[in-house]
Motif scaffolding. Structure first.
Motif, PDB file in Angstrom:
ATOM      1  N   UNK A   7      11.359   1.185 -30.426  1.00  0.00           N
ATOM      2  CA  UNK A   7      11.674   2.529 -30.929  1.00  0.00           C
ATOM      3  C   UNK A   7      13.026   3.046 -30.636  1.00  0.00           C
ATOM      4  N   UNK A   8      13.268   2.833 -29.401  1.00  0.00           N
ATOM      5  CA  UNK A   8      14.698   3.320 -28.853  1.00  0.00           C
ATOM      6  C   UNK A   8      15.691   2.285 -29.515  1.00  0.00           C
ATOM      7  N   UNK A   9      15.543   1.278 -29.854  1.00  0.00           N
ATOM      8  CA  UNK A   9      16.391   0.331 -30.444  1.00  0.00           C
ATOM      9  C   UNK A   9      16.798   0.776 -31.969  1.00  0.00           C
ATOM     10  N   UNK A  10      15.546   1.209 -32.569  1.00  0.00           N
ATOM     11  CA  UNK A  10      15.792   1.642 -33.977  1.00  0.00           C
ATOM     12  C   UNK A  10      16.479   2.907 -34.033  1.00  0.00           C
ATOM     13  N   UNK A  11      16.256   3.963 -33.037  1.00  0.00           N
ATOM     14  CA  UNK A  11      16.928   5.128 -33.059  1.00  0.00           C
ATOM     15  C   UNK A  11      18.543   4.825 -32.614  1.00  0.00           C
ATOM     16  N   UNK A  12      18.566   3.952 -31.832  1.00  0.00           N
ATOM     17  CA  UNK A  12      20.043   3.575 -31.473  1.00  0.00           C
ATOM     18  C   UNK A  12      20.947   2.994 -32.616  1.00  0.00           C
ATOM     19  N   UNK A  13      20.050   2.086 -33.091  1.00  0.00           N
ATOM     20  CA  UNK A  13      20.971   1.299 -34.627  1.00  0.00           C
ATOM     21  C   UNK A  13      21.188   2.512 -35.483  1.00  0.00           C
ATOM     22  N   UNK A  14      20.208   3.440 -35.544  1.00  0.00           N
ATOM     23  CA  UNK A  14      20.416   4.288 -36.668  1.00  0.00           C
ATOM     24  C   UNK A  14      21.588   5.279 -36.215  1.00  0.00           C
ATOM     25  N   UNK A  23      22.503  12.669 -34.848  1.00  0.00           N
ATOM     26  CA  UNK A  23      21.638  12.995 -36.097  1.00  0.00           C
ATOM     27  C   UNK A  23      20.480  12.008 -36.458  1.00  0.00           C
ATOM     28  N   UNK A  24      20.572  10.698 -35.680  1.00  0.00           N
ATOM     29  CA  UNK A  24      19.564   9.948 -35.927  1.00  0.00           C
ATOM     30  C   UNK A  24      18.227  10.603 -35.621  1.00  0.00           C
ATOM     31  N   UNK A  25      18.123  11.501 -34.747  1.00  0.00           N
ATOM     32  CA  UNK A  25      16.840  12.198 -34.806  1.00  0.00           C
ATOM     33  C   UNK A  25      17.101  13.766 -34.963  1.00  0.00           C
ATOM     34  N   UNK A  26      16.102  14.379 -35.919  1.00  0.00           N
ATOM     35  CA  UNK A  26      16.461  15.595 -36.302  1.00  0.00           C
ATOM     36  C   UNK A  26      16.503  16.448 -34.915  1.00  0.00           C
ATOM     37  N   UNK A  27      17.443  17.434 -34.907  1.00  0.00           N
ATOM     38  CA  UNK A  27      17.596  18.279 -33.787  1.00  0.00           C
ATOM     39  C   UNK A  27      18.337  17.560 -32.476  1.00  0.00           C
ATOM     40  N   UNK A  28      18.597  16.418 -32.674  1.00  0.00           N
ATOM     41  CA  UNK A  28      19.378  15.913 -31.552  1.00  0.00           C
ATOM     42  C   UNK A  28      18.373  14.845 -30.969  1.00  0.00           C
ATOM     43  N   UNK A  29      19.274  13.797 -30.269  1.00  0.00           N
ATOM     44  CA  UNK A  29      18.387  12.629 -29.839  1.00  0.00           C
ATOM     45  C   UNK A  29      17.317  12.876 -28.625  1.00  0.00           C
ATOM     46  N   UNK A  30      17.868  14.024 -28.065  1.00  0.00           N
ATOM     47  CA  UNK A  30      16.843  14.418 -26.747  1.00  0.00           C
ATOM     48  C   UNK A  30      15.605  14.836 -27.160  1.00  0.00           C
ATOM     49  N   UNK A  31      15.550  15.222 -28.534  1.00  0.00           N
ATOM     50  CA  UNK A  31      14.082  15.803 -28.872  1.00  0.00           C
ATOM     51  C   UNK A  31      13.208  14.527 -29.012  1.00  0.00           C
ATOM     52  N   UNK A  32      13.482  13.402 -28.765  1.00  0.00           N
ATOM     53  CA  UNK A  32      12.362  12.087 -28.629  1.00  0.00           C
ATOM     54  C   UNK A  32      11.942  12.191 -27.120  1.00  0.00           C
ATOM     55  N   UNK A  33      12.557  12.666 -26.310  1.00  0.00           N
ATOM     56  CA  UNK A  33      12.151  12.727 -24.850  1.00  0.00           C
ATOM     57  C   UNK A  33      10.804  12.786 -24.538  1.00  0.00           C
ATOM     58  N   UNK A  34      10.076  13.842 -24.991  1.00  0.00           N
ATOM     59  CA  UNK A  34       8.862  14.436 -24.604  1.00  0.00           C
ATOM     60  C   UNK A  34       8.013  13.352 -25.091  1.00  0.00           C
ATOM     61  N   UNK A  35       7.849  12.832 -26.042  1.00  0.00           N
ATOM     62  CA  UNK A  35       6.978  11.836 -26.896  1.00  0.00           C
ATOM     63  C   UNK A  35       7.294  10.291 -25.894  1.00  0.00           C
ATOM     64  N   UNK A  36       8.611  10.232 -25.981  1.00  0.00           N
ATOM     65  CA  UNK A  36       8.787   8.790 -25.604  1.00  0.00           C
ATOM     66  C   UNK A  36       8.488   8.458 -24.356  1.00  0.00           C
ATOM     67  N   UNK A  60      23.304  13.352 -23.864  1.00  0.00           N
ATOM     68  CA  UNK A  60      24.048  12.723 -25.113  1.00  0.00           C
ATOM     69  C   UNK A  60      24.852  13.776 -25.988  1.00  0.00           C
ATOM     70  N   UNK A  61      24.090  14.913 -26.222  1.00  0.00           N
ATOM     71  CA  UNK A  61      24.691  15.665 -27.119  1.00  0.00           C
ATOM     72  C   UNK A  61      25.948  16.595 -26.752  1.00  0.00           C
TER      73      UNK A  61
END
Ligand code: ADP
Ligand code: MG
Length: 854
Positions: A7-14, A23-36, A60-61
């Motif tokens: 998942x991280x790889x995909x996001x990093x690539x995007x 903007x690879x993740x809506x609202x900023x990359x840090x938004x994935x953290x809770x779930x991830x 990151x932001x």
């Protein structure tokens, strides 16, 4: 590959494909953290890896695009290694790592030393995984961190227990000084400095001087003092030229540390005992040590229980000498150079352990510059952010505006006219007004505010005016009721000319103060929400109560220095980008005002209404009180009224501060038995205060005895004497405010100042009042005498928190603001890579930015 890694790889690539725009993740990359984080745990990733990834992505932001690219690459390498390697043993001691070990875990490299890595736009083109040598330690892995962006060394956020020699208990003691991290310690500057840089042979010592002496301990012993609990440690120190007797009280541990034959240096004040030179409680240290407390300018820190000066000094020295040089300087090199400033690491070092008074001054100048620079830079950003918003346009027909000014009971002064047109331009600009009106007491700010309100009301929108006391709120309510609903001059024209119709009806104006009965409050709230009240005047009840406006378009704050920045923001928040007008009678020099109130536009009413006579001011000693009473009596006989102000409400036994309640009784019974005296103080119920004020206004009392509740803005033109007891207890600016309560009519008025004690120094300070009626001059003196914290009041957060900056140093203030402006013009969002550290420093000093600062 584990799903969470995939998942991280995909996001990093995007993210790489998008050019690292976060903007690879809506609202900023840090938004994935809770779930991830949860997913990663389920995948069984090591905790330290999860933590590492979270920490990086959180930041990151904040990074530039280039740094983001580097960061993701470094992170990816770390992830791959973390996943493929056998878990390794932590080699960093978990409990108390030494300084060197903290360093190893930190990213200390400043920007310039970062290896150039071309940003890649494809994840595939990232460097392939390279196996690290078998048995690589956690430290080696964290070395990757050196590739990370050049923020402050992470280790500075480490708890103080990371310092060798500081355990849990000592860390807790330091916590009482608000010292929690290494960073806190670095920025915990001395309260003062003692100069022990002067070294002397013992036979040349003079009584009273502070010196450092180097010698050999001849003998040392401890004995109980004759009087009981005290223990006295005595030593004789010899240096070839003579010997010196040294005494320490209740520090018998020293006798266990010093032994005959040891070389030590001693620093302290030379005194005499039975005709011989001695030193009592000197600082000391063994000679071979790097001199910290002797032979130099020695820092003296504020302490708390369980924290000794010498110990704290040693700890700070350790931290400062190791970490000081590793702090990156966030100030761009060119600014630093053209402003002629010391670099930050040196400044921090010198502010703690100065090599000379000169380098201390340079260090302080640098740190003061930074305080102002950062505050102003933040203010400029804030100002622009506001200007970017849209606000309702309130344009008016010039004839209507003229007619409204004509309706006032007096012709406006030129200064009032000018300020009104500045306000009108703001109101029709389509951007929210953010204006400060500065005008000395009695310059007529209320009338200016009334016209602004008229404009808003003319368009059917709502306005609010907030004042610091209920007396003042009530007075404004009455004044505005008069100015905005009645028609004064030219009653005939009113009928002919609809332009001169009063903008409001009496029922469209509300008053909301703490004492407003609940039922009335409810009615007001309903009418505000329905939009039938167009102007609400009040105290902070305006923002505390669940007050909702239908359409608040103008927020006015009177005597703004009495309010905190949050309160101003709270009033503003009652509307949707309303226009804001703040008023103050605290006059400060224009150049200073422009910089201090960097987020506001400034208007100055620099002209008094005609016919005012300057108030004659006299400083009397307590013995001359009779003269004051004589003057009051003769003024009362001429039909005038008098104020007598006391510093306290009720007296207490511990001091001789005159208190209003007690003195009121004495005055009424003994001094002026034939006159009517009113009493006013802050502990009275608001309706009682109100009644007293009203009676005084109507002339039922000859004299009003009061505490400083009267201070702000109260307007009684018939009063001609202001007697202030305990005058030494007030600041000059406050005295000037009090004095401003008289001299509002055309007759000569008097201000009499009586200090508690016939103290010459106090007298001299008060004489400044007698020498000028100019609020600007007094404010400047006040600023010099009391310092900005006092002057602006603790609530003026930004400037009150400054440790180094002295606002009377206009040269420095202007310089720092000029450079802030220059930088802001070049790179307003601090997006350039060379401004990354600065962006971080700004964010830290603004704590996320609360919206209002001045
Ligand atoms: P401040 O600026 O201290 O708030 P106020 O608004 O209370 O001053 O005004 C002080 C007094 O001066 C009031 O009595 C007001 O009516 C009067 N005043 C204001 N403007 C003028 C003017 N242009 N001409 C004459 N009197 C004025
Ligand atoms: Mg006023």
């Amino acid at each position: 590959m584990k799903p969470s890694i995939q998942k991280l790889q995909k996001i990093f690539k995007l993210e790489a494909d998008r050019g690292y725009d976060n903007h690879a993740v809506m609202g900023g990359l840090d938004r994935i953290l809770d779930v991830w984080v949860n997913e990663a745990r389920e995948d069984g990733l090591p905790d330290d890896l999860i933590q590492f990834v979270s920490d990086r992505i959180k930041d990151y932001g904040r990074l530039t695009e280039k740094s983001r690219a580097e960061m993701l690459q470094g992170l990816w390498r770390r992830i791959q290694r973390g996943e493929t390697e056998e878990p390794t043993q932590e080699t960093v001691e978990p409990t108390q790592p030494a300084m060197e070990e903290i360093e190893a875990s930190a990213d200390v490299s400043p920007l310039q030393e970062l290896p150039e890595i071309a940003p890649t736009d494809q994840m595939e083109s990232m460097p392939p995984f390279q196996a690290s040598p078998a048995g690589a330690t956690a430290q080696a892995m964290i070395q990757e961190a050196v590739q990370l962006p050049p923020l402050e060394p992470k280790a500075l956020s480490a708890p103080l227990t990371a310092v060798r020699g500081i355990g849990e208990r000592l860390a807790a003691n330091l916590g009482r000084l608000e010292l929690h991290t290494l960073r806190d310690l670095l920025y915990y500057f001395p309260r003062r400095y003692d100069d022990y840089s002067r070294m002397k042979p013992i036979n040349r010592l003079n009584y009273g001087e502070e010196v450092t002496v180097i010698g050999t301990v001849q003998n040392i012993s401890t004995r109980p003092a004759r009087s009981g609990k005290l223990k006295i440690t005595e030593a004789v120190i010899h240096d070839g030229s003579g010997s010196l007797r040294v005494t320490w009280f209740n520090q018998d541990y020293i006798a266990r540390r010093l032994h005959p034959g040891m070389q030590i240096s001693l620093a302290g004040k030379v005194s005499q005992y039975l005709g011989r030179a001695v030193m009592e409680n000197p600082s000391w240290e063994p000679l071979e040590q790097e001199p910290l407390v002797t032979g130099r300018i020695v820092p003296v820190y504020s302490l708390t229980e369980g924290v000794r000066q010498k110990w704290l000094r040693t700890q700070i020295h350790k931290v400062v000498s190791y970490w000081g040089p590793r702090i990156p300087d966030y100030l761009p090199e060119e600014i630093r150079r053209s402003a002629g400033l010391m670099n930050l690491p040196t400044a921090i070092l010198q502010a703690h352990f100065p090599d000379s008074w000169e380098s201390l001054r340079a260090a302080q100048e640098r740190l003061a510059f930074d305080e102002i620079f950062l505050l102003h830079l933040g203010a400029l950003g804030q100002k622009r952010a506001w200007k970017d918003r849209a606000a309702r346009v309130f344009s008016v027909d010039p004839e209507w505006l003229d007619a409204q000014k004509q309706r006032l009971p007096f012709p406006l002064t030129n200064a009032q006219q000018r300020v009104i047109s500045e306000i009108q331009q703001d109101l029709q600009s389509g951007k929210p007004m953010n204006r400060l009106i500065q005008g000395d007491v009695g310059s007529g700010k209320t009338a200016v505010a009334a016209i602004a309100i008229a404009v808003i009301a003319h368009h059917g929108a709502q306005a609010a005016m907030m004042a610091p006391t209920s007396i003042l709120a009530e007075q404004h309510y009455k004044t505005l009721l008069n100015l905005l609903t009645a028609s004064y001059s030219q009653p005939d024209m009113d009928r002919l000319n609809s332009n001169a119709t009063p903008p409001l009806r009496p029922d469209e104006i509300g008053l909301l103060i703490g004492a407003t009965p609940e039922g009335e409050k409810q009615r007001i709230r309903a009418a505000l929400a329905a939009g039938t009240i167009k102007l609400l005047v009040g105290t902070h009840a305006l923002i505390e109560d669940p007050v909702e406006f239908a359409d608040l378009q103008l927020a006015i704050i009177d005597e703004q220095h009495r309010f905190g920045v949050e309160q101003r923001a709270a009033l503003r928040a009652k509307g949707d980008n309303p226009h804001l007008l703040v008023m103050t009678a605290t006059p400060i020099p224009r150049s200073l005002a422009l910089t201090i109130y960097g987020d506001l536009d400034l208007s100055v009413i620099d002209e008094m209404p005609p016919g005012r006579r300057p108030v004659s001011t006299f400083v009397l000693t307590p013995r001359e009180r009779e003269r004051a009473y004589t003057l009051i009596r003769s003024q009362v006989e001429q039909g005038r009224q008098a104020f007598i102000i006391y510093p306290l409400i009720e007296g207490n036994d511990h001091n001789d501060v005159k208190a209003a309640v007690d003195e009121y009784a004495v005055l009424q019974k003994e001094v002026f038995p034939d006159l009517n005296i009113g009493l006013l103080h802050g502990r009275m119920r608001p309706d009682e205060k109100d009644a007293v004020m009203e009676d005084f206004r109507q002339g039922k009392y000859h004299i009003l005895v009061s505490t400083t509740v009267i201070e702000v803005g109260v307007d009684i033109p018939n009063a001609s004497v202001m007697l202030i007891e305990g005058a030494n207890r007030f600041g000059l600016a406050q005295l000037h405010q009090l004095r401003g309560r008289v001299g509002r009519g055309a007759e000569q008025s008097y201000c009499l100042l009586i200090p508690d004690h016939p103290d010459a120094a106090e007298n001299e300070r008060l004489q400044v009042m007698a020498s000028t009626n100019d609020g600007f001059v007094l404010a400047e003196k006040d600023l010099q005498q009391r310092g900005p914290g006092q002057f602006f009041g603790v609530r003026q957060s930004g400037y009150a928190e400054m440790q180094f900056a002295n606002l009377t140093d206009i040269r420095l203030v202007e310089k720092a603001c000029r450079f802030a402006q220059m930088l802001f013009d070049q790179d307003p969002n601090l997006t350039r890579p060379e401004h990354q550290l600065l962006a971080f420093a700004l964010q830290q000093s603004w704590g996320g930015g609360k919206g209002d600062i001045s």
